[in-house]
Design a protein around this motif. Structure first.
Motif, PDB file in Angstrom:
ATOM      1  N   ARG A   1      39.208  24.029  24.803  1.00 30.47           N
ATOM      2  CA  ARG A   1      38.285  24.843  25.596  1.00 30.47           C
ATOM      3  C   ARG A   1      39.001  26.020  26.270  1.00 30.47           C
ATOM      4  N   PHE A   2      40.316  25.935  26.472  1.00 34.80           N
ATOM      5  CA  PHE A   2      41.086  27.029  27.076  1.00 34.80           C
ATOM      6  C   PHE A   2      41.499  27.996  25.971  1.00 34.80           C
ATOM      7  N   ASN A   3      40.515  28.702  25.432  1.00 34.95           N
ATOM      8  CA  ASN A   3      40.778  29.566  24.285  1.00 34.95           C
ATOM      9  C   ASN A   3      40.492  31.040  24.545  1.00 34.95           C
ATOM     10  N   ILE A   4      40.215  31.383  25.793  1.00 40.13           N
ATOM     11  CA  ILE A   4      39.936  32.774  26.151  1.00 40.13           C
ATOM     12  C   ILE A   4      41.087  33.296  27.005  1.00 40.13           C
ATOM     13  N   ARG A   5      41.675  34.389  26.560  1.00 36.29           N
ATOM     14  CA  ARG A   5      42.734  35.048  27.344  1.00 36.29           C
ATOM     15  C   ARG A   5      42.096  36.133  28.192  1.00 36.29           C
ATOM     16  N   VAL A   6      42.410  36.117  29.479  1.00 38.15           N
ATOM     17  CA  VAL A   6      41.928  37.139  30.402  1.00 38.15           C
ATOM     18  C   VAL A   6      43.143  37.832  30.996  1.00 38.15           C
ATOM     19  N   GLU A   7      43.143  39.153  30.923  1.00 36.17           N
ATOM     20  CA  GLU A   7      44.221  39.934  31.517  1.00 36.17           C
ATOM     21  C   GLU A   7      43.654  40.727  32.680  1.00 36.17           C
ATOM     22  N   VAL A   8      44.261  40.546  33.839  1.00 33.83           N
ATOM     23  CA  VAL A   8      43.896  41.285  35.036  1.00 33.83           C
ATOM     24  C   VAL A   8      45.018  42.283  35.279  1.00 33.83           C
ATOM     25  N   SER A   9      44.679  43.566  35.268  1.00 30.69           N
ATOM     26  CA  SER A   9      45.695  44.624  35.361  1.00 30.69           C
ATOM     27  C   SER A   9      45.507  45.466  36.610  1.00 30.69           C
TER      28      SER A   9
ATOM     29  N   LEU B   1      39.717  40.599  50.657  1.00 35.07           N
ATOM     30  CA  LEU B   1      40.675  41.703  50.523  1.00 35.07           C
ATOM     31  C   LEU B   1      39.919  43.020  50.339  1.00 35.07           C
ATOM     32  N   PRO B   2      40.570  44.131  50.611  1.00 35.46           N
ATOM     33  CA  PRO B   2      39.930  45.424  50.329  1.00 35.46           C
ATOM     34  C   PRO B   2      39.743  45.600  48.823  1.00 35.46           C
ATOM     35  N   LEU B   3      38.903  46.545  48.446  1.00 38.46           N
ATOM     36  CA  LEU B   3      38.684  46.836  47.033  1.00 38.46           C
ATOM     37  C   LEU B   3      40.015  47.173  46.373  1.00 38.46           C
ATOM     38  N   LEU B   4      40.308  46.510  45.267  1.00 29.33           N
ATOM     39  CA  LEU B   4      41.584  46.678  44.579  1.00 29.33           C
ATOM     40  C   LEU B   4      41.381  47.373  43.237  1.00 29.33           C
ATOM     41  N   PRO B   5      42.393  48.097  42.747  1.00 28.34           N
ATOM     42  CA  PRO B   5      42.269  48.827  41.473  1.00 28.34           C
ATOM     43  C   PRO B   5      42.507  47.925  40.256  1.00 28.34           C
ATOM     44  N   LEU B   6      41.700  46.883  40.135  1.00 28.08           N
ATOM     45  CA  LEU B   6      41.891  45.908  39.070  1.00 28.08           C
ATOM     46  C   LEU B   6      41.029  46.230  37.855  1.00 28.08           C
ATOM     47  N   GLU B   7      41.602  46.036  36.684  1.00 29.22           N
ATOM     48  CA  GLU B   7      40.872  46.133  35.424  1.00 29.22           C
ATOM     49  C   GLU B   7      40.982  44.773  34.760  1.00 29.22           C
ATOM     50  N   ILE B   8      39.891  44.336  34.133  1.00 30.81           N
ATOM     51  CA  ILE B   8      39.872  43.008  33.521  1.00 30.81           C
ATOM     52  C   ILE B   8      39.490  43.143  32.055  1.00 30.81           C
ATOM     53  N   TYR B   9      40.255  42.454  31.228  1.00 28.93           N
ATOM     54  CA  TYR B   9      40.040  42.460  29.784  1.00 28.93           C
ATOM     55  C   TYR B   9      40.058  41.004  29.319  1.00 28.93           C
ATOM     56  N   ALA B  10      39.181  40.661  28.404  1.00 30.31           N
ATOM     57  CA  ALA B  10      39.167  39.298  27.878  1.00 30.31           C
ATOM     58  C   ALA B  10      38.968  39.319  26.367  1.00 30.31           C
ATOM     59  N   GLU B  11      39.582  38.350  25.704  1.00 32.65           N
ATOM     60  CA  GLU B  11      39.358  38.165  24.273  1.00 32.65           C
ATOM     61  C   GLU B  11      39.660  36.721  23.904  1.00 32.65           C
ATOM     62  N   ASN B  12      39.097  36.294  22.802  1.00 27.47           N
ATOM     63  CA  ASN B  12      39.386  34.956  22.308  1.00 27.47           C
ATOM     64  C   ASN B  12      40.819  34.922  21.787  1.00 27.47           C
ATOM     65  N   ASP B  13      41.546  33.881  22.159  1.00 28.85           N
ATOM     66  CA  ASP B  13      42.927  33.693  21.710  1.00 28.85           C
ATOM     67  C   ASP B  13      43.167  32.182  21.586  1.00 28.85           C
ATOM     68  N   PRO B  14      42.451  31.518  20.660  1.00 29.97           N
ATOM     69  CA  PRO B  14      42.544  30.063  20.560  1.00 29.97           C
ATOM     70  C   PRO B  14      43.927  29.554  20.171  1.00 29.97           C
ATOM     71  N   ASP B  15      44.742  30.384  19.541  1.00 29.27           N
ATOM     72  CA  ASP B  15      46.093  29.979  19.145  1.00 29.27           C
ATOM     73  C   ASP B  15      47.147  30.327  20.193  1.00 29.27           C
ATOM     74  N   TRP B  16      46.708  30.912  21.301  1.00 28.98           N
ATOM     75  CA  TRP B  16      47.609  31.331  22.364  1.00 28.98           C
ATOM     76  C   TRP B  16      48.702  32.257  21.819  1.00 28.98           C
ATOM     77  N   ALA B  17      48.307  33.208  20.984  1.00 24.95           N
ATOM     78  CA  ALA B  17      49.251  34.130  20.349  1.00 24.95           C
ATOM     79  C   ALA B  17      49.999  34.981  21.376  1.00 24.95           C
ATOM     80  N   GLU B  18      49.285  35.458  22.402  1.00 28.34           N
ATOM     81  CA  GLU B  18      49.951  36.280  23.421  1.00 28.34           C
ATOM     82  C   GLU B  18      50.986  35.464  24.160  1.00 28.34           C
TER      83      GLU B  18
END
Length: 141
Positions: A33-41, A112-129
């Motif tokens: 079930r932990f197959n989605i990678r989320v990157e917070v930048s 917290l105050p508004l932060l300059p965050l960008e969020i990206y998500a994609e399926n990564d079932p093999d944990w390639a990253e």
């Protein structure tokens, strides 16, 4: 307590990137079930070394502490890696739901105050990253 390592790496332009990875992820990785990678930048203005200012660094640490605390209480996501350098901090998570992840992220950071965050998500079932990040780890045997 999580088990972490840190190693230097280089951006494409040769600038320093500090890579911090988590070792103890087996129980998450083995759960399909932990197959989605989320990157917070967080992009920041950096000096010549590519690293964040003292103020940005302190706030980034606060963000990371809040997120890890939130996901320790309700383990719907796990922080697996942190990249810092070349004007950007990236937190990499694996989660079972982007909807729940977003809700928990907002709860953790709401005071917290508004932060300059960008969020990206994609399926990564093999944990390639994750596997690619682990190639950066310096082995000291």
């Amino acid at each position: 307590m999580a088990d972490w390592w840190t190693s230097p790496a280089s951006a494409e332009d040769g600038k320093l990137i500090m890579v911090t990875g988590r070792r103890d992820v087996r129980k998450f990785r083995e759960n399909p079930r932990f197959n989605i990678r989320v990157e917070v930048s967080w992009k920041y203005v950096s000096g010549a070394d590519g690293m964040p200012s003292t103020e940005d660094s302190a706030m980034m640490e606060e963000v990371q502490e809040r997120l890890t605390s939130e996901f320790d209480k309700d383990p719907v996501a796990v922080l697996t890696g942190v990249y810092t350098g070349d004007g950007e901090r990236n937190w990499v998570f694996y989660t079972l739901s982007t909807h729940i992840f977003g809700k928990k992220l907002n709860q953790a950071l709401e005071s917290l105050p508004l932060l300059p965050l960008e969020i990206y998500a994609e399926n990564d079932p093999d944990w390639a990253e994750y596997d690619e990040m682990c190639d950066c780890e310096i082995k000291l045997d």
